[in-house]
Design an enzyme around this catalytic site. Structure first.
Site, PDB file in Angstrom:
ATOM      1  N   GLN A  43      66.255   5.329  66.963  1.00 25.34           N
ATOM      2  CA  GLN A  43      65.110   6.121  66.524  1.00 25.34           C
ATOM      3  C   GLN A  43      64.568   5.586  65.210  1.00 25.34           C
ATOM      4  O   GLN A  43      63.563   6.065  64.715  1.00 25.34           O
ATOM      5  CB  GLN A  43      65.537   7.581  66.284  1.00 25.34           C
ATOM      6  CG  GLN A  43      65.879   8.365  67.518  1.00 25.34           C
ATOM      7  CD  GLN A  43      66.503   9.706  67.164  1.00 25.34           C
ATOM      8  OE1 GLN A  43      67.707   9.874  67.251  1.00 25.34           O
ATOM      9  NE2 GLN A  43      65.690  10.676  66.756  1.00 25.34           N
ATOM     10  N   PHE A  59      67.952  12.336  70.827  1.00 23.77           N
ATOM     11  CA  PHE A  59      68.184  13.718  70.369  1.00 23.77           C
ATOM     12  C   PHE A  59      68.690  13.811  68.936  1.00 23.77           C
ATOM     13  O   PHE A  59      69.347  14.782  68.560  1.00 23.77           O
ATOM     14  CB  PHE A  59      69.145  14.448  71.329  1.00 23.77           C
ATOM     15  CG  PHE A  59      68.732  14.341  72.771  1.00 23.77           C
ATOM     16  CD1 PHE A  59      67.567  14.958  73.218  1.00 23.77           C
ATOM     17  CD2 PHE A  59      69.473  13.599  73.676  1.00 23.77           C
ATOM     18  CE1 PHE A  59      67.161  14.841  74.538  1.00 23.77           C
ATOM     19  CE2 PHE A  59      69.070  13.474  75.003  1.00 23.77           C
ATOM     20  CZ  PHE A  59      67.912  14.099  75.440  1.00 23.77           C
ATOM     21  N   GLU A  86      69.437   8.338  65.069  1.00 23.20           N
ATOM     22  CA  GLU A  86      68.597   8.287  63.881  1.00 23.20           C
ATOM     23  C   GLU A  86      69.266   7.455  62.794  1.00 23.20           C
ATOM     24  O   GLU A  86      68.635   6.594  62.185  1.00 23.20           O
ATOM     25  CB  GLU A  86      68.338   9.714  63.402  1.00 23.20           C
ATOM     26  CG  GLU A  86      67.188   9.772  62.441  1.00 23.20           C
ATOM     27  CD  GLU A  86      66.895  11.167  61.986  1.00 23.20           C
ATOM     28  OE1 GLU A  86      67.047  12.107  62.784  1.00 23.20           O
ATOM     29  OE2 GLU A  86      66.499  11.320  60.817  1.00 23.20           O
ATOM     30  N   ARG A 111      68.025  22.183  55.969  1.00 23.92           N
ATOM     31  CA  ARG A 111      67.188  22.724  57.038  1.00 23.92           C
ATOM     32  C   ARG A 111      67.806  23.994  57.629  1.00 23.92           C
ATOM     33  O   ARG A 111      67.090  24.891  58.050  1.00 23.92           O
ATOM     34  CB  ARG A 111      66.899  21.678  58.123  1.00 23.92           C
ATOM     35  CG  ARG A 111      65.742  22.054  59.025  1.00 23.92           C
ATOM     36  CD  ARG A 111      65.275  20.890  59.895  1.00 23.92           C
ATOM     37  NE  ARG A 111      64.110  20.214  59.340  1.00 23.92           N
ATOM     38  CZ  ARG A 111      62.834  20.594  59.539  1.00 23.92           C
ATOM     39  NH1 ARG A 111      62.552  21.639  60.281  1.00 23.92           N
ATOM     40  NH2 ARG A 111      61.839  19.923  58.997  1.00 23.92           N
ATOM     41  N   ARG A 125      68.640  17.460  67.440  1.00 22.32           N
ATOM     42  CA  ARG A 125      67.495  18.337  67.752  1.00 22.32           C
ATOM     43  C   ARG A 125      67.559  19.692  67.030  1.00 22.32           C
ATOM     44  O   ARG A 125      68.362  20.549  67.364  1.00 22.32           O
ATOM     45  CB  ARG A 125      67.440  18.558  69.263  1.00 22.32           C
ATOM     46  CG  ARG A 125      66.043  18.855  69.791  1.00 22.32           C
ATOM     47  CD  ARG A 125      66.056  18.788  71.304  1.00 22.32           C
ATOM     48  NE  ARG A 125      64.710  18.783  71.853  1.00 22.32           N
ATOM     49  CZ  ARG A 125      64.452  18.552  73.140  1.00 22.32           C
ATOM     50  NH1 ARG A 125      65.426  18.320  73.985  1.00 22.32           N
ATOM     51  NH2 ARG A 125      63.216  18.547  73.571  1.00 22.32           N
ATOM     52  N   PHE A 142      68.088  19.775  63.695  1.00 26.00           N
ATOM     53  CA  PHE A 142      68.499  19.263  62.378  1.00 26.00           C
ATOM     54  C   PHE A 142      69.053  20.365  61.469  1.00 26.00           C
ATOM     55  O   PHE A 142      68.632  20.507  60.329  1.00 26.00           O
ATOM     56  CB  PHE A 142      67.269  18.594  61.742  1.00 26.00           C
ATOM     57  CG  PHE A 142      67.573  17.519  60.747  1.00 26.00           C
ATOM     58  CD1 PHE A 142      68.022  16.272  61.163  1.00 26.00           C
ATOM     59  CD2 PHE A 142      67.390  17.727  59.385  1.00 26.00           C
ATOM     60  CE1 PHE A 142      68.285  15.264  60.239  1.00 26.00           C
ATOM     61  CE2 PHE A 142      67.645  16.730  58.450  1.00 26.00           C
ATOM     62  CZ  PHE A 142      68.095  15.489  58.880  1.00 26.00           C
ATOM     63  N   THR A 184      61.576  17.527  55.317  1.00 20.34           N
ATOM     64  CA  THR A 184      61.660  18.225  54.031  1.00 20.34           C
ATOM     65  C   THR A 184      61.832  17.248  52.871  1.00 20.34           C
ATOM     66  O   THR A 184      61.763  17.634  51.717  1.00 20.34           O
ATOM     67  CB  THR A 184      62.839  19.211  54.050  1.00 20.34           C
ATOM     68  OG1 THR A 184      64.026  18.502  54.442  1.00 20.34           O
ATOM     69  CG2 THR A 184      62.575  20.321  55.059  1.00 20.34           C
ATOM     70  N   ALA A 224      62.305  14.873  63.227  1.00 15.73           N
ATOM     71  CA  ALA A 224      61.659  16.049  62.674  1.00 15.73           C
ATOM     72  C   ALA A 224      60.447  16.473  63.514  1.00 15.73           C
ATOM     73  O   ALA A 224      59.525  17.112  63.006  1.00 15.73           O
ATOM     74  CB  ALA A 224      61.273  15.829  61.205  1.00 15.73           C
ATOM     75  N   GLU A 245      61.488  19.564  68.807  1.00 17.04           N
ATOM     76  CA  GLU A 245      62.705  20.320  68.513  1.00 17.04           C
ATOM     77  C   GLU A 245      62.603  21.837  68.728  1.00 17.04           C
ATOM     78  O   GLU A 245      63.563  22.452  69.202  1.00 17.04           O
ATOM     79  CB  GLU A 245      63.136  20.065  67.057  1.00 17.04           C
ATOM     80  CG  GLU A 245      63.561  18.646  66.777  1.00 17.04           C
ATOM     81  CD  GLU A 245      63.672  18.391  65.282  1.00 17.04           C
ATOM     82  OE1 GLU A 245      62.621  18.337  64.603  1.00 17.04           O
ATOM     83  OE2 GLU A 245      64.799  18.265  64.788  1.00 17.04           O
TER      84      GLU A 245
END
Ligand code: MTE
Ligand code: QUE
Ligand code: MOS
Length: 766
Positions: free
Chosen positions: A201, A232, A236, A314, A346, A348, A446, A515, A717
């Site tokens: 990702q 998912f 990342e 988060r 998914r 986060f 964020t 995100a 998400e």
């Protein structure tokens, strides 16, 4: 050329056919190069300790083995921590979890490499691992310091509340279980450069880390991602290690190297969703209006920070969900355990925060003898005096009241509430439960600097279009959506556009596709690039035909210069003949957002995604088994760019959330070894777990109030959290089973064992 299938059209996923025929190319499907080799990683068998000695000679002598490396063979930096250090690519002394990479093998086949890694003789000095979240909390064993967010005076509000209660909720983790495991192929190029094809990702991060471990600069490394077979969040940060291993071997041996994880290696060696242990202290009025909450959210991060700082943040940003809490304090802990480092999944961290306040709401409803839906509606944010979040962002546009009103009617909530009651009165063993829960999910990273994107668009002289941008395709339909956006701008058919693999040498410095912001930011960047080219063409045609600029119009596959009609291909050819640049880069940065983590104040999100779901469950009180008889979802995706894709995301997200909350359960033994390391022991939802009746609708007339790309809203998400309605419905059924004798502390996942435990604890109705 007659075509209208652009924005708002339910085009199939560009690869849908290829996914089912097997023509879609994943990393491992690429044509093999001459001398292609395969890498596999040797992993630790203990959770905590030191390596005293390591004998790799038997590995080196195994059949088909070409090369073996350990930490000292890494030419550049060893640490591949994505944000904070703490993740050695290979460790040579300290071992912090079962499965930690210690050495790597290069062999003539994947199978030979896998066999060879088992032959190492490694001696360890054992230390006592910390495996339990509660233990980490008690010992203040953290990967990052705690962080607090607050508004008002929670203690004062709690002290003066008419009703006050405390609770503790365990929320389980989740294995990503993408269909395609982690995979990378590295190919050496001229002048010491390297190309890496990877299922990631985050190609830019792979590029940066491959450069670092090899001691190269970023311009010597090119990373390519055509697609992933699901990600998912699991690809990342945690896709990079395998790119690094493949790249080191590729340069050392001057051959193409593939490093892909077997399913078991993948489950043992890569991070999962964080489990949480959340504590709350709640005060409310007689009417069930929340006055204050004091939260402590503790996430299990595993052995290293990875993305945990932002993930626990988060969770903190979402423990209000859709509810205004006048006085609130939220403490977030990033707990360290001797387990694999947990990562993005998914939502986060959002789901683990959100589920906590939904448990709180149910407990208020139970305490006051009211329907949970009444309590939910009473506590919703509004746009006037109840609009301030715990992080001081105002809720300024908010479709939830409308969504809930409509869903109550569409799903026939109140009549079905009565029907469920009537059913439960006459059925002693089988019980039904019903719940409506909302979702409010903040859209934007964020961490402000990630909210940027780039794109590259070429128009060729025959009118065909080449599109590239920084986002990656993981099955979510990003490519088809962005080609619809570019098609709309040029008013051509999406078939005119070739979507190409994401590549770090086409668009640099990209953010991870995460995100849920893929379409929001890359779509805007692509639009920006397309618009530049379009404006140059307009300028050119206006001069050539001597008409004002606004007399050149792109419409439905044609370009009108006043009354004269040209095809897009003719225009492209003329513009090229006229020496107009038909290539442009595009850029976008999300406006308005700012957040000061020190004061925990600001506007971290450009807007909120909203939706709600009604779930009806049937539980068997003798076995704890549960089925979903009906689910109704109403979700706000703004002006949908592609309703087929969006509905697919909602259905898939809901079912994935359902798996997290009902059947997927991670278990480790007392030495820290993952027991649930294959599909035989880790149960993901099957097609038979689809609700018997599954109604999914998109909210109508829902244009985003923010100027997002064609006024759409992110969808990736948020729908996962709609599954919280099923978890609440299970609790509702348990309450019915116990004849409302006491409030069941239902932890997540609500597996049959957990449901039975709850029923036995609260006691069956006589
Ligand atoms: N859908 C599919 N089919 N496969 C995936 O891996 N990942 C999810 C979601 N939907 C995923 C998916 C996650 S975690 C995110 S953040 C978003 O897609 C990312 O893509 P987007 O920003 O383009 O929506
Ligand atoms: C949502 C996300 C991410 C996030 C914050 C969110 C995410 C991500 C990061 C992140 C944070 C700090 C870094 C970094 C990445 O933050 O996916 O490189 O330095 O990677 O609210 O999905
Ligand atoms: Mo998604 S968890 O932001 O990759």
């Amino acid at each position: 050329m007659e075509d209208t299938s652009r924005i708002g059209s339910a085009l199939p996923h560009d690869s849908a056919r290829k996914h089912v025929t097997g023509e879609a190319t994943y990393v491992e499907d690429m044509p093999k190069l001459v001398g292609q080799r395969y890498a596999c990683v040797g992993r630790s068998s203990i959770a905590s300790g030191k390596i005293i000695s390591m004998d790799l000679q038997p590995v080196l002598e195994a059949q088909g083995v070409i090369d073996v490396i350990s930490a000292s063979d890494i030419p550049g930096g060893i640490d591949i921590g994505p944000v904070f250090p703490g993740d050695p690519l290979l460790t040579d002394s300290l071992v912090e979890y079962v499965g930690q990479p210690i050495f790597a093998v290069l062999a003539t086949s994947h199978e030979r490499a896998r066999k060879a890694v088992t032959l190492a003789n490694i001696e360890y000095q054992l230390q006592t691992p910390v495996l339990d979240l509660q233990q980490a909390i008690d010992q203040k064993f953290f990967v990052r310091p705690p962080h607090t967010m607050q508004r008002g005076e929670a203690d004062t509000a709690l002290a003066k509340s008419k009703h006050r209660f405390q609770g503790k909720l365990r929320v389980g983790g989740q294995e990503h279980f993408y269909l395609e495991g982690q995979a990378s192929t590295a190919i050496p190029e001229e002048d010491g450069c390297i190309t890496v094809h990877t299922s990631s990702q985050n190609p830019t991060e792979a590029q940066k880390l491959v450069a670092e471990v090899l001691g190269l600069s970023m311009n010597q490394v090119k990373v390519v991602t055509r697609r992933m077979g699901g990600a998912f969040g699991g690809k990342e940060t945690q896709g990079s290690a395998w790119s690094c291993i493949a790249a080191i071997f590729a340069l050392r041996n001057q051959c193409a190297v593939t490093c892909r994880l077997s399913r078991q290696d993948d489950m043992v060696m890569t991070g999962k969703r964080h489990s949480f242990l959340n504590r709350y202290d709640v005060g409310c009025t007689d009417q069930g209006e929340i006055l204050g909450i004091d939260y402590r959210l503790a996430g299990q991060c595993g052995y290293s920070p990875d993305l945990s700082d932002a993930i626990v943040d988060r969770a903190m940003f979402h423990c209000d969900n859709a509810y205004f809490i006048p006085d609130i304090r939220i403490e977030g802990l990033r707990c360290k355990t001797n387990t694999v480092s947990n990562t993005a999944f998914r939502g986060f961290g959002g789901p683990q925060g959100m589920i906590t306040v939904e448990a709180v709401i149910d407990q208020i409803a139970y305490t006051l003898g009211k329907d949970p839906l009444e309590i939910r509606k009473r506590n919703l944010y509004n746009l006037s005096d109840r609009n301030l979040t715990p992080y001081h962002q105002e809720v300024d546009h908010y479709s939830l009241p409308r969504i809930i009103d409509q869903l109550e009617v569409d799903a026939d909530y109140w009549n079905r509430r009565e029907a469920v009651k009537a059913f439960n009165e006459i059925n002693p063993v089988i019980k039904k439960g019903l719940a409506l829960t909302p979702v409010k999910f903040g859209i934007s990273f964020t961490v402000s600097h990630l909210n940027q994107a780039g794109a590259l668009v070429h128009v060729y002289s025959d009118g065909s279009i080449h599109l590239n941008h920084g986002g990656t395709e993981m099955g979510q339909g990003l490519m088809v959506k962005i080609s619809q956006i570019v098609a709309e701008e040029f008013q051509v058919s999406p078939e005119n556009i070739i979507i190409s693999a994401t590549q770090t040498d086409k668009v640099p410095n990209t953010s991870p596709t995460a995100a849920s912001s893929g379409t929001d930011i890359n779509g805007m960047a692509a639009l920006n690039a397309a618009r530049k080219i379009k404006n140059r063409i307009i300028q050119f045609l206006s001069e050539k035909y001597d008409v004002p600029l606004d007399h050149v119009k792109f419409k439905n596959g044609e370009v009108f210069v006043e009354e004269r009609s040209l095809t897009f291909a003719e225009v492209a050819h003329q513009a090229w003949m006229g020496r107009v640049s038909l290539s442009a880069t595009g850029f976008y940065k999300t406006p308005k957002i700012h957040y000061d983590r020190e004061t925990a104040k600001g506007r971290p999100f450009l807007y909120f995604a909203n939706g709600a779901a009604v779930s009806e469950v049937i539980i068997d009180t003798l076995t704890g088994e549960c089925r979903l008889s009906r689910v109704d979802i109403l979700h706000d995706v703004g002006n949908s760019i592609n309703p087929a894709i969006d509905i697919g995301q909602i259905e898939g997200g809901f079912i994935q959330g359902l798996g997290w909350l009902t059947c997927e359960e991670l278990q480790w033994d007392t030495s820290g070894r993952l027991l649930t390391d294959s599909p035989a022991t880790y149960k993901i939802p099957a097609i038979s777990d689809t609700p018997a009746e599954f109604n999914v609708s998109l909210l109508k007339n829902a244009a985003n109030s923010e100027p997002t790309v064609f006024r759409s809203k992110a969808v990736g998400e948020p729908p996962l959290m709609l599954a919280i309605s099923a978890w609440c419905a299970i609790r509702d059924a348990i309450i019915a089973a116990s004849g409302s004798k006491s409030f069941p502390i239902l932890h997540a996942p609500a597996t049959p064992e957990e449901v039975l435990r709850c029923i036995h604890e609260t006691g069956m109705q006589q």
